[in-house]
Enzyme design. Structure first.
Site, PDB file in Angstrom:
ATOM      1  CG  HIS A  22      -0.368   0.017   2.513  1.00 39.60           C
ATOM      2  ND1 HIS A  22       0.021   1.180   3.139  1.00 39.60           N
ATOM      3  CD2 HIS A  22      -0.062  -0.979   3.374  1.00 39.60           C
ATOM      4  CE1 HIS A  22       0.524   0.903   4.314  1.00 39.60           C
ATOM      5  NE2 HIS A  22       0.505  -0.410   4.487  1.00 39.60           N
ATOM      6  CG  ASP A  30       2.566   8.830 -23.371  1.00 37.65           C
ATOM      7  OD1 ASP A  30       3.807   8.713 -23.489  1.00 37.65           O
ATOM      8  OD2 ASP A  30       2.022   9.908 -23.076  1.00 37.65           O
ATOM      9  NE  ARG A 109       8.407  17.843 -19.581  1.00 33.43           N
ATOM     10  CZ  ARG A 109       9.274  18.466 -20.336  1.00 33.43           C
ATOM     11  NH1 ARG A 109       9.204  19.771 -20.510  1.00 33.43           N
ATOM     12  NH2 ARG A 109      10.228  17.794 -20.932  1.00 33.43           N
ATOM     13  N   GLY A 132      -0.798  11.022 -22.010  1.00 37.09           N
ATOM     14  CA  GLY A 132      -1.514   9.783 -21.774  1.00 37.09           C
ATOM     15  C   GLY A 132      -1.011   8.971 -20.598  1.00 37.09           C
ATOM     16  CG  ASN A 133       2.782   9.501 -19.450  1.00 33.93           C
ATOM     17  OD1 ASN A 133       3.106   8.535 -20.112  1.00 33.93           O
ATOM     18  ND2 ASN A 133       3.204  10.728 -19.714  1.00 33.93           N
TER      19      ASN A 133
END
Length: 144
Positions: A22, A30, A109, A132-133
């Site tokens: 956890h 991507d 970023r 797309g990450n």
């Protein structure tokens, strides 16, 4: 092949998911993401796989963190725009098995890169969507 486990989840990925504790995070990146640069621990190749399909295979096996933001994506760099359909597709896939999953948290970023460096693993996929990450943060699996 195992019953009840989507065949998109490879034996190597299944092992990684089982090893994670956890609070550990996994990056589903991507095709453009420098996974081997930013994820020094465990990098799996998922060339040809699309993140929504991978999410559909992973989320039934993976408890999302209930105490912190479990779904993290990169915010657009100034001057860029996000394609909202990417996040919609991801949440649609996630909510098939986790209907109460929270909204995605967007981070900058370089903050995303810092998180990726600390992630337990990264799966570099064939997804070509810009921004797309996604990072998944694992929670405590309920007993019983």
């Amino acid at each position: 092949m195992l019953k009840g486990i989507d065949p998109i989840v490879s034996p190597d990925l299944l092992k990684i998911l089982a090893e994670m504790g956890h609070g550990d995070e996994i990056v589903l990146s991507d095709a453009h993401f420098p996974g081997h640069t930013f994820c020094p621990k465990n990098v799996l190749r998922g060339d040809g796989l699309q993140i929504p399909a991978l999410l559909e295979g992973i989320i039934p096996l993976f408890e999302l963190d209930a105490y912190d933001d479990p779904l993290i994506m990169m915010a657009a760099v100034e001057g860029d725009e996000l394609d909202p359909q990417v996040e919609t597709d991801y949440l649609t896939a996630i909510r098939k098995a986790a209907p109460n999953a929270p909204a995605v948290k967007r981070i900058g970023r370089f903050e995303f890169y810092d998180r990726a460096e600390k992630a337990y693993a990264c799966v570099v996929t064939g997804t070509t969507a810009k921004y797309g990450n996604i990072i998944l943060k694992k929670g405590v699996t309920p007993m019983g």
